[in-house]
Design a protein around this motif. Structure first.
Motif, PDB file in Angstrom:
ATOM      1  N   CYS A 143       0.825  -1.206   0.000  1.00 40.64           N
ATOM      2  CA  CYS A 143       0.000   0.000   0.000  1.00 40.64           C
ATOM      3  C   CYS A 143       0.860   1.257   0.000  1.00 40.64           C
ATOM      4  CB  CYS A 143      -0.917   0.010   1.229  1.00 40.64           C
ATOM      5  SG  CYS A 143      -2.060  -1.385   1.328  1.00 40.64           S
ATOM      6  N   PHE A 144       0.217   2.372  -0.259  1.00 39.57           N
ATOM      7  CA  PHE A 144       0.862   3.686  -0.288  1.00 39.57           C
ATOM      8  C   PHE A 144      -0.115   4.682   0.329  1.00 39.57           C
ATOM      9  CE2 PHE A 144       4.041   6.372  -2.597  1.00 39.57           C
ATOM     10  CZ  PHE A 144       5.115   5.481  -2.612  1.00 39.57           C
ATOM     11  N   ARG A 145       0.398   5.616   1.115  1.00 40.26           N
ATOM     12  CA  ARG A 145      -0.481   6.654   1.656  1.00 40.26           C
ATOM     13  C   ARG A 145      -0.733   7.727   0.600  1.00 40.26           C
ATOM     14  NH1 ARG A 145      -0.279   9.345   7.687  1.00 40.26           N
ATOM     15  NH2 ARG A 145      -2.441  10.033   7.682  1.00 40.26           N
ATOM     16  N   TRP A 146      -1.978   8.208   0.589  1.00 39.70           N
ATOM     17  CA  TRP A 146      -2.396   9.252  -0.364  1.00 39.70           C
ATOM     18  C   TRP A 146      -3.229  10.274   0.392  1.00 39.70           C
ATOM     19  CZ3 TRP A 146      -7.360   9.762  -3.297  1.00 39.70           C
ATOM     20  CH2 TRP A 146      -7.271  10.713  -4.318  1.00 39.70           C
ATOM     21  N   TYR A 147      -2.853  11.563   0.234  1.00 40.86           N
ATOM     22  CA  TYR A 147      -3.529  12.634   0.941  1.00 40.86           C
ATOM     23  C   TYR A 147      -4.675  13.253   0.156  1.00 40.86           C
ATOM     24  CZ  TYR A 147      -0.055  12.493   4.635  1.00 40.86           C
ATOM     25  OH  TYR A 147       0.726  12.088   5.696  1.00 40.86           O
ATOM     26  N   GLY A 148      -5.115  12.597  -0.891  1.00 44.01           N
ATOM     27  CA  GLY A 148      -6.270  13.085  -1.627  1.00 44.01           C
ATOM     28  C   GLY A 148      -5.891  13.831  -2.894  1.00 44.01           C
ATOM     29  N   PRO A 149      -6.873  14.404  -3.577  1.00 48.10           N
ATOM     30  CA  PRO A 149      -6.631  15.014  -4.888  1.00 48.10           C
ATOM     31  C   PRO A 149      -5.574  16.107  -4.894  1.00 48.10           C
ATOM     32  CG  PRO A 149      -8.984  14.719  -4.516  1.00 48.10           C
ATOM     33  CD  PRO A 149      -8.306  14.385  -3.218  1.00 48.10           C
ATOM     34  N   ASP A 150      -5.326  16.749  -3.765  1.00 48.98           N
ATOM     35  CA  ASP A 150      -4.310  17.802  -3.723  1.00 48.98           C
ATOM     36  C   ASP A 150      -2.913  17.270  -3.414  1.00 48.98           C
ATOM     37  OD1 ASP A 150      -6.199  19.779  -4.265  1.00 48.98           O
ATOM     38  OD2 ASP A 150      -6.665  20.073  -2.146  1.00 48.98           O
ATOM     39  N   ASP A 151      -2.769  15.976  -3.189  1.00 47.18           N
ATOM     40  CA  ASP A 151      -1.464  15.384  -2.904  1.00 47.18           C
ATOM     41  C   ASP A 151      -0.593  15.466  -4.164  1.00 47.18           C
ATOM     42  OD1 ASP A 151       0.721  13.737  -2.225  1.00 47.18           O
ATOM     43  OD2 ASP A 151      -0.537  12.366  -1.074  1.00 47.18           O
ATOM     44  N   PRO A 152       0.615  16.025  -4.056  1.00 46.66           N
ATOM     45  CA  PRO A 152       1.500  16.050  -5.233  1.00 46.66           C
ATOM     46  C   PRO A 152       1.896  14.656  -5.713  1.00 46.66           C
ATOM     47  CG  PRO A 152       2.659  16.821  -3.269  1.00 46.66           C
ATOM     48  CD  PRO A 152       1.216  16.710  -2.907  1.00 46.66           C
ATOM     49  N   VAL A 153       1.782  13.641  -4.862  1.00 44.25           N
ATOM     50  CA  VAL A 153       1.976  12.257  -5.279  1.00 44.25           C
ATOM     51  C   VAL A 153       0.600  11.739  -5.722  1.00 44.25           C
ATOM     52  CG1 VAL A 153       2.656   9.933  -4.581  1.00 44.25           C
ATOM     53  CG2 VAL A 153       3.898  11.927  -3.699  1.00 44.25           C
ATOM     54  N   THR A 154       0.460  11.471  -6.995  1.00 45.73           N
ATOM     55  CA  THR A 154      -0.843  11.138  -7.557  1.00 45.73           C
ATOM     56  C   THR A 154      -1.129   9.638  -7.446  1.00 45.73           C
ATOM     57  OG1 THR A 154      -0.001  10.714  -9.782  1.00 45.73           O
ATOM     58  CG2 THR A 154      -0.521  13.002  -9.229  1.00 45.73           C
ATOM     59  N   LEU A 155      -2.368   9.284  -7.706  1.00 43.22           N
ATOM     60  CA  LEU A 155      -2.735   7.867  -7.736  1.00 43.22           C
ATOM     61  C   LEU A 155      -2.001   7.140  -8.848  1.00 43.22           C
ATOM     62  CD1 LEU A 155      -6.550   8.241  -7.041  1.00 43.22           C
ATOM     63  CD2 LEU A 155      -4.856   7.240  -5.493  1.00 43.22           C
ATOM     64  N   SER A 156      -1.754   7.820  -9.945  1.00 42.94           N
ATOM     65  CA  SER A 156      -0.971   7.204 -11.025  1.00 42.94           C
ATOM     66  C   SER A 156       0.439   6.888 -10.560  1.00 42.94           C
ATOM     67  CB  SER A 156      -0.928   8.134 -12.236  1.00 42.94           C
ATOM     68  OG  SER A 156      -0.091   7.609 -13.254  1.00 42.94           O
ATOM     69  N   HIS A 157       1.047   7.812  -9.809  1.00 44.33           N
ATOM     70  CA  HIS A 157       2.380   7.556  -9.241  1.00 44.33           C
ATOM     71  C   HIS A 157       2.355   6.326  -8.337  1.00 44.33           C
ATOM     72  CE1 HIS A 157       3.318  12.152  -9.593  1.00 44.33           C
ATOM     73  NE2 HIS A 157       3.634  11.510 -10.705  1.00 44.33           N
ATOM     74  N   ILE A 158       1.307   6.239  -7.526  1.00 42.18           N
ATOM     75  CA  ILE A 158       1.207   5.133  -6.575  1.00 42.18           C
ATOM     76  C   ILE A 158       1.114   3.803  -7.318  1.00 42.18           C
ATOM     77  CG2 ILE A 158      -0.329   4.086  -4.865  1.00 42.18           C
ATOM     78  CD1 ILE A 158      -0.927   6.959  -3.892  1.00 42.18           C
ATOM     79  N   ARG A 159       0.329   3.777  -8.372  1.00 40.10           N
ATOM     80  CA  ARG A 159       0.211   2.530  -9.135  1.00 40.10           C
ATOM     81  C   ARG A 159       1.547   2.197  -9.804  1.00 40.10           C
ATOM     82  NH1 ARG A 159      -4.551   0.808 -13.451  1.00 40.10           N
ATOM     83  NH2 ARG A 159      -4.029  -1.409 -13.422  1.00 40.10           N
ATOM     84  N   GLN A 160       2.251   3.218 -10.298  1.00 42.42           N
ATOM     85  CA  GLN A 160       3.560   2.972 -10.913  1.00 42.42           C
ATOM     86  C   GLN A 160       4.562   2.428  -9.899  1.00 42.42           C
ATOM     87  OE1 GLN A 160       4.978   6.387 -13.331  1.00 42.42           O
ATOM     88  NE2 GLN A 160       2.834   7.043 -13.385  1.00 42.42           N
ATOM     89  N   ALA A 161       4.391   2.784  -8.645  1.00 46.67           N
ATOM     90  CA  ALA A 161       5.296   2.290  -7.597  1.00 46.67           C
ATOM     91  C   ALA A 161       5.088   0.811  -7.317  1.00 46.67           C
ATOM     92  CB  ALA A 161       5.094   3.093  -6.309  1.00 46.67           C
TER      93      ALA A 161
END
Length: 400
Positions: A4-22
Motif C-alpha cells: 500500500c501507499f499513503r495518499w492525501y487526496g486530490p491535492d497530494d503532489p503524489v498522484t494515484l498514477s504515481h502510486i500505481r507505478q510504484a
C-alpha cells in the motif's frame, strides 16, 4: 502482504498514477479535510473511494479518523464526538472499507525537529534531535514546570545548544514542532500551543489510558457489529514530550490496550519506526506476540543515538531488524491463512521515505511523504518479501 501507499487526496503532489507505478495495489487515505470531529458524509466517502478505484487501486485502510481532543480528555462534550465517530465508522463499513487506523497522542502527532536532515548520500531525512528539542522546550516555549522533564545533564546540554542557535534556527525548529503536519487536526502558534498543553495539566498516563479504554468500550462494539478492524498507531516518538502522557509506546502498553477491549476488532497498527525509537522494544518478538491483533503495518527504520535523538534511516538500515519483522509478519499471515481467517492478508505501507533525486527542491512536498523515497522503500520491502517466499518455497521442495 498487501503493498500500500499513503495518499492525501486530490491535492497530494503524489498522484494515484504515481502510486500505481510504484507497484502498490492498496491506498491508505482519509477525508483529510474533516478534522473537527464531525461525521464523514457517506457520499464523500464514496466519491473518494471512486477516485481510488478509477485509478485501478483499492482503498485498503482509513488513516485516520481524527480522535477529537474532548475524547482524549473525557470532557463533558466527548459523548457527542464519540457518537459522530461511530457514525463515521458505520458509513465506512457501508462503503466496504474495513480497517481503521487511529492514534491517541495528546496535542501533537508525529514530532521531528528537522524535516531536511542531510544524509551522506545527498538525500534528506526527517530527524528528531533530543538536544534541540530540549533547548526549545526549556528556553523558548518555557512551559510551566518544564525542568521536571529533564535531568541536570540534559538541561546543561540544552542550555549550551540554545546559546548556539540563531533566530532563524529557533524559528525553524518551532515551525517543525508545532506549526502542523500533513493530516493534522490542529495547528498552533506558541501561545496556542501552551494553552493546548495546559488542558492536560494533571492528566496522568493512567488517566489517559482510562479515557482510551472508555472510548474503546464505545467503538469496539460498533466495529464488531459492522465487521471493522480498529488498529491504534503507537506514539511517535515512543517516549514523553512536553510532559504529556504517552500510553502506546511499549509492549506493556500494547498488552494493556488489547486487554481493555479483548476483541479481534481491537487491534494494533504495527509501526516499526515508532516502536523502534525505544531500544527495549524487540520488534520481531512483538509481532510474534501480538500478531493475531496486528491489522496494519508501517515499515520504516530509525537510527537511534544514545541521547534519545534519531533520524529516519533506509528502510532496511538503521537500528531495527526490518527483515526479521517482515518474516514474522509473513509467518503470521500464513498462520491466519491456515486458520481460515478471511482477513489473513496484512496491509503494509512504506513510511517516511527520504527526500531523493528529482523530489529535492520541489515546492509541494509533504514531509516524509515524497514519492521517490517511499517508492525505494516499497521496492526494498517487496524484495525482502520475495526473497523470503522464494527461500521458503525452496525449503519446502527440498523437504518433499
Amino acid at each position: 502482504m498487501e503493498q500500500c501507499f499513503r495518499w492525501y487526496g486530490p491535492d497530494d503532489p503524489v498522484t494515484l498514477s504515481h502510486i500505481r507505478q510504484a507497484g502498490a495495489t492498496g491506498v491508505v487515505s482519509a477525508l483529510h479535510g474533516i478534522y473537527d470531529g464531525s461525521p464523514w458524509p457517506e457520499e464523500k466517502i464514496l466519491a473518494h473511494k471512486s477516485l481510488i478505484e478509477a485509478a485501478g487501486l483499492r482503498w485498503s485502510v482509513v488513516e485516520s479518523i481524527p480522535v477529537h481532543n474532548s475524547i482524549k480528555l473525557a470532557s463533558s462534550d466527548s459523548a457527542r464526538y464519540i457518537g459522530w465517530y461511530k457514525d463515521t465508522m458505520r458509513a465506512l463499513a457501508r462503503c466496504g472499507i474495513e480497517i481503521v487506523c487511529y492514534n491517541f497522542m495528546p496535542v501533537v502527532d508525529w514530532t521531528r525537529t528537522d524535516l531536511l536532515h542531510p544524509l551522506p548520500t545527498g538525500g534528506y531525512a526527517l530527524r528528531f534531535d533530543a538536544v534541540d528539542f530540549a533547548a526549545y522546550d526549556l528556553f523558548v516555549l518555557k512551559r510551566p514546570r518544564v525542568e521536571d522533564s529533564y535531568s541536570a545533564a540534559q538541561i546543561e546540554a540544552a542550555r549550551a545548544r540554545f546559546a548556539s542557535l540563531d533566530n532563524a534556527k529557533i524559528e525553524r525548529i518551532e515551525r517543525n514542532l508545532i506549526a502542523g503536519l500533513p493530516a493534522s487536526e490542529r495547528k498552533f502558534d506558541r501561545a496556542g500551543f501552551l494553552e493546548a498543553l495546559a488542558e492536560y495539566d494533571g492528566v496522568s498516563a493512567d488517566d489517559l489510558h482510562r479515557n482510551l479504554a472508555r472510548f474503546l468500550g464505545e467503538i469496539v462494539p460498533v466495529a464488531e457489529e459492522f465487521g471493522l478492524r480498529l488498529c491504534i498507531h503507537p506514539d511517535d516518538p515512543a517516549f514523553p514530550l512536553y510532559g504529556l502522557p504517552r500510553i502506546v509506546s511499549t509492549a506493556v502498553d500494547a498488552r494493556r490496550i488489547l486487554a481493555a477491549a479483548d476483541s479481534p476488532a481491537n487491534g494494533l497498527t504495527f509501526c516499526t519506526g515508532s516502536y523502534g525509537t525505544r531500544a527495549e522494544n524487540d520488534l520481531p518478538d512483538m509481532v510474534r506476540e501480538f500478531g493475531p491483533r496486528i491489522h496494519f503495518a508501517h515499515l520504516r527504520n530509525v537510527q537511534r543515538e544514545t541521547d534519545g535523538s534519531f533520524h529516519e534511516a533506509d528502510h532496511l538500515g538503521g537500528s531495527s531488524d526490518i527483515p526479521a519483522v517482515i518474516l514474522a509478519l509473513l509467518n503470521e499471515q500464513e498462520r491466519r491463512r491456515k486458520e481460515g481467517r478471511a482477513d489473513w492478508q496484512i496491509p503494509v505501507r512504506p513510511d517516511h521515505g527520504h527526500l531523493l533525486a528529482d523530489d529535492i527542491g520541489k515546492e509541494r512536498i509533504n514531509p516524509g511523504y515524497s514519492l521517490i523515497g517511499r517508492l525505494k522503500g516499497l521496492a526494498e520491502i517487496r524484495g525482502v518479501m520475495h526473497g523470503i517466499s522464494t527461500a521458503t518455497a525452496a525449503k519446502e521442495r527440498a523437504i518433499r
